[in-house]
Design a protein around this motif. Sequence first.
Motif, mmCIF file in Angstrom:
data_model
loop_
_atom_site.group_PDB
_atom_site.id
_atom_site.type_symbol
_atom_site.label_atom_id
_atom_site.label_comp_id
_atom_site.label_asym_id
_atom_site.label_seq_id
_atom_site.Cartn_x
_atom_site.Cartn_y
_atom_site.Cartn_z
ATOM 1 N N ILE A 41 43.760 49.319 31.628
ATOM 2 C CA ILE A 41 42.617 49.012 32.507
ATOM 3 C C ILE A 41 42.546 48.497 33.425
ATOM 4 C CG2 ILE A 41 39.695 49.563 33.250
ATOM 5 C CD1 ILE A 41 39.903 51.042 30.111
ATOM 6 N N LEU A 42 42.068 48.548 34.497
ATOM 7 C CA LEU A 42 42.079 47.908 35.460
ATOM 8 C C LEU A 42 40.272 47.945 36.371
ATOM 9 C CD1 LEU A 42 43.994 45.992 38.028
ATOM 10 C CD2 LEU A 42 42.770 46.740 39.152
ATOM 11 N N ILE A 43 40.121 47.213 36.370
ATOM 12 C CA ILE A 43 38.335 46.993 37.470
ATOM 13 C C ILE A 43 38.808 46.302 38.191
ATOM 14 C CG2 ILE A 43 36.247 46.623 37.014
ATOM 15 C CD1 ILE A 43 36.448 47.064 33.972
ATOM 16 N N THR A 44 38.139 47.435 39.406
ATOM 17 C CA THR A 44 37.979 46.184 41.043
ATOM 18 C C THR A 44 37.191 47.374 41.440
ATOM 19 O OG1 THR A 44 39.563 46.402 42.595
ATOM 20 C CG2 THR A 44 39.980 48.661 41.829
ATOM 21 N N LEU A 45 36.863 46.586 42.878
ATOM 22 C CA LEU A 45 36.130 47.317 43.894
ATOM 23 C C LEU A 45 36.843 47.968 44.692
ATOM 24 C CD1 LEU A 45 32.862 46.456 44.855
ATOM 25 C CD2 LEU A 45 33.590 44.867 46.772
ATOM 26 N N ASP A 46 37.317 48.166 45.481
ATOM 27 C CA ASP A 46 38.138 49.028 45.919
ATOM 28 C C ASP A 46 39.826 49.663 45.487
ATOM 29 O OD1 ASP A 46 36.335 49.154 48.495
ATOM 30 O OD2 ASP A 46 36.146 47.318 47.844
ATOM 31 N N ILE A 47 40.121 50.536 45.318
ATOM 32 C CA ILE A 47 41.719 51.069 44.492
ATOM 33 C C ILE A 47 42.170 50.135 46.156
ATOM 34 C CG2 ILE A 47 43.349 52.375 43.760
ATOM 35 C CD1 ILE A 47 41.153 53.961 42.851
ATOM 36 N N THR A 48 43.190 49.355 46.389
ATOM 37 C CA THR A 48 44.297 49.004 47.248
ATOM 38 C C THR A 48 45.652 49.014 46.546
ATOM 39 O OG1 THR A 48 43.915 46.499 46.553
ATOM 40 C CG2 THR A 48 42.229 47.395 48.282
ATOM 41 N N GLN A 49 46.082 49.522 47.333
ATOM 42 C CA GLN A 49 47.839 48.613 47.226
ATOM 43 C C GLN A 49 47.560 47.686 46.499
ATOM 44 O OE1 GLN A 49 50.404 50.970 48.034
ATOM 45 N NE2 GLN A 49 51.366 50.042 46.436
ATOM 46 N N ARG A 50 47.356 46.132 46.345
ATOM 47 C CA ARG A 50 47.318 45.309 45.436
ATOM 48 C C ARG A 50 46.706 45.657 44.007
ATOM 49 N NH1 ARG A 50 45.964 43.382 50.534
ATOM 50 N NH2 ARG A 50 43.768 43.404 49.679
ATOM 51 N N ILE A 246 41.736 44.924 29.508
ATOM 52 C CA ILE A 246 41.003 45.407 30.371
ATOM 53 C C ILE A 246 41.178 44.037 31.730
ATOM 54 C CG2 ILE A 246 38.694 45.379 30.921
ATOM 55 C CD1 ILE A 246 37.796 46.798 28.380
ATOM 56 N N ILE A 247 41.692 44.922 32.742
ATOM 57 C CA ILE A 247 41.839 43.324 33.348
ATOM 58 C C ILE A 247 40.694 43.762 34.653
ATOM 59 C CG2 ILE A 247 43.472 42.244 35.803
ATOM 60 C CD1 ILE A 247 45.354 43.523 33.010
#
Length: 258
Positions: A41-50, A246-247
């Motif tokens: 799992i990757l957790i992020t504020l926004d789903i971007t290309q990066r 979990i990243i």
Amino acid sequence: MQIQIQYIYSILNQIAPFENQESWDNSGLLIGNAEDSVSGILITLDITQRAIEKAYQNNCNLIISHHPVIFSALKKLDSYSMPYQLIKHNISAICCHTNLDIAILNDLLANKLCSVLDAESEILPLMPNGLGRIIQLKPFLKIDNKIDNIAKQVKKALGCEVVRYSANGRNFIHKIGICSGSGASLLEDIVGTCDCLLTGDVKHDRWYKAEELDLALIDCGHYHTEIIMVDYLAEQLRKYCSVLPIIEHIEENPVNYV
């Protein structure tokens, strides 16, 4: 033991029930199937290309974000769009937007600000639906409760490059309404309840509306009022999914200043 997406979804639903999202929102499992197994799992504020590239490189086939990767109706799917890239890399996406704001994100923001503003520990809901929070400043602050001093302390606490504010004649602030993200539409709702609204993404006309309503206004930017959700969700999910990597993906603020 294989963990399926539906299990991760159920954990998130306990933390921030998806049914509580605003009617205009689009939170939930937006890409992928609930029965698919999760490798990471990757957790992020926004789903971007990066974010997608980082998830792919680390064998994470599920991204959890705050902002929905699909919001308005899609009439076509361009190859450079994030939904296309997710599908191309076989990565699913769960987005927790206003349901997370209502359940916990504004509490996280309020607690962070209380620690620097010497505010009362009781944090009250700002709106009947649970959106936003109110913090009560103590009568005698470690810093005096003038708006410029409050803005400086908030800037430091959230790590903002810039904080915009308008005092509108209010020399001392006693109650601050807080709304993560873009909440300047709540100005009319806090009249008689708060002296000040702290939020992000304040448009030009809202500064004049605050002046008209005799309210102080602080704009910390959308990014800085919400990026704190990444650490929180990672911490919560690790309690239930210790077998999964979990990243936490912390994007830099996309806005630069000179």
